[in-house]
Design a protein around this motif. Structure first.
Motif, PDB file in Angstrom:
ATOM      1  N   ARG A 111       0.874  -1.180   0.000  1.00 48.19           N
ATOM      2  CA  ARG A 111       0.000   0.000   0.000  1.00 48.19           C
ATOM      3  C   ARG A 111       0.911   1.230   0.000  1.00 48.19           C
ATOM      4  NH1 ARG A 111      -4.041  -1.990   4.814  1.00 48.19           N
ATOM      5  NH2 ARG A 111      -5.568  -3.084   3.538  1.00 48.19           N
ATOM      6  N   ALA A 112       1.371   1.578  -1.164  1.00 44.92           N
ATOM      7  CA  ALA A 112       2.447   2.569  -1.270  1.00 44.92           C
ATOM      8  C   ALA A 112       1.990   3.908  -1.808  1.00 44.92           C
ATOM      9  CB  ALA A 112       3.563   2.010  -2.153  1.00 44.92           C
ATOM     10  N   GLY A 113       0.687   4.178  -1.807  1.00 42.96           N
ATOM     11  CA  GLY A 113       0.191   5.416  -2.400  1.00 42.96           C
ATOM     12  C   GLY A 113       0.793   6.667  -1.790  1.00 42.96           C
ATOM     13  N   VAL A 114       0.908   6.709  -0.461  1.00 38.77           N
ATOM     14  CA  VAL A 114       1.472   7.891   0.209  1.00 38.77           C
ATOM     15  C   VAL A 114       2.930   8.069  -0.194  1.00 38.77           C
ATOM     16  CG1 VAL A 114       1.998   8.947   2.428  1.00 38.77           C
ATOM     17  CG2 VAL A 114      -0.092   7.608   2.150  1.00 38.77           C
ATOM     18  N   LEU A 115       3.677   6.986  -0.215  1.00 42.09           N
ATOM     19  CA  LEU A 115       5.091   7.061  -0.589  1.00 42.09           C
ATOM     20  C   LEU A 115       5.251   7.422  -2.069  1.00 42.09           C
ATOM     21  CD1 LEU A 115       6.247   3.959   1.432  1.00 42.09           C
ATOM     22  CD2 LEU A 115       6.805   6.337   1.935  1.00 42.09           C
TER      23      LEU A 115
END
Length: 337
Positions: free
Chosen positions: A233-237
């Motif tokens: 779940r890498a959306g923020v990064l």
């Protein structure tokens, strides 16, 4: 929410809470933003967590929240959609329109288990449909276990789960045919093999009863093992320019994770990550350990920034002014002021 925190922790699982605990105990202002959808929510108990063996996942998180709050850490419910560098820190934006600023970020958003598209798998996930023998093997020991092969990892899984039960059947489904050596290994361990595509899982009253093939043949099984794709779940990064990369077992792509160094630092200064968003193999206890390591590293980085600011502030005064101030302080002390 305050105008600015020392650290915003994105994600309130084991890694995030462990990092927040270390930072709160270091007297940092910490805000944990969590969407309330832990990866292991479907599981009845968490295992291999020394001192907390068998604790229900949500209970474990509630305990962690109380510990963090006891040291002044704060929480807010919500989904973080993005983050951006602002004035030497970061602005964190939430889906409901709120935003908060912080000097540093610790991202512990975990991963998504992408399950095989087989009817019944999602409905029984976490109870009778499993993937990790260290998490659930003991609970299904000596039961009839089916391994649903969707890739070359199927044989490996069958050999692994044979440790917990003598009744293991490998359903090749869409997985490749075993090699000659693998056929021999399966036979030597007494693992039966069923060739044919699986049409779905049979269940009654929410309990698995069997595996159904396309020809309607049903094999009675008590548990089924699958191999999800573990997607970070890498959306923020990603909003900060960081990309998840493939994580492999040998030549087989098992999922994705965001690269970090040994402390959890990413390639973006001021941003750390820990837990399953960086490591698809991490269990609850190892995610907590990674969160602690990252939290300590974040605090060390902030200490150095605080020190640089203090030195810069001290240098504002000329030596003459410093001497005058020192003489004034000494004079005040002599006169009892």
């Amino acid at each position: 929410m305050e105008t600015e925190y020392d650290v915003v922790v994105v994600g309130g699982g084991a890694a995030g809470l462990s990092g927040a605990l270390a930072l709160s105990r270091a007297r940092r202002s910490v805000l944990v933003v969590d969407g309330g959808a832990p990866r292991n929510a479907a599981a009845a108990h968490a295992h291999n967590y020394l001192g907390r063996e068998g604790t229900p996942p949500r209970e474990l998180l509630a305990i962690g929240r109380r510990e963090v709050a006891g040291y002044g850490g704060e929480f807010t419910d919500g989904e973080v959609t993005s983050a951006a560098p602002v004035d030497g820190g970061f602005e964190v934006r939430l889906a409901d329109g709120r935003s908060v600023r912080s000097r540093r970020l610790l991202v512990t958003t975990g991963l998504v288990d992408e399950l095989p598209d087989v009817p019944g798998v999602r409905e029984l996930w976490g109870s009778a449909v499993l993937h990790c023998p260290y998490c659930h093997g003991w609970e299904v020991r000596d039961q009839a276990i089916g391994v649903l092969a969707t890739s070359a990892v199927g044989v490996h899984q069958a050999l692994m789960w044979r440790q917990w039960s003598a009744d293991v059947t490998l359903f090749l489904h869409t997985g490749p045919q075993p090699t000659e050596d693998e056929w021999e290994q399966l036979a030597a361990r007494g693992i039966s093999v069923v060739v044919g595509e699986v049409a779905g899982l049979e269940s009654a009253a929410g309990k698995l009863t069997g595996v159904r093939l396309d020809d309607r043949t049903v094999f009675a099984r008590d548990a089924v093992v699958v191999a999800p794709r573990f997607t970070a779940r890498a959306g923020v990064l990603e909003s900060l320019g960081l990309e998840a990369v493939e994580q492999r077992m040998g030549e087989l792509v098992m999922g994705s994770g965001v690269p970090v160094d040994g402390t959890g630092a990413t390639a973006v200064p001021g941003v750390w990550a820990a837990g399953n968003v960086t490591d698809i193999k991490a269990q609850v206890i190892s995610s907590a350990a990674a969160g602690l390591t990252a939290g300590a590293a974040v605090n060390a980085d902030l200490i150095m920034e605080d020190t640089r600011r203090a030195v810069a502030g001290r240098r504002v005064f000329s030596p003459a002014v410093e001497r005058e101030l020192c003489d004034q302080v000494l004079g005040d002390r002599r006169h009892g002021i």
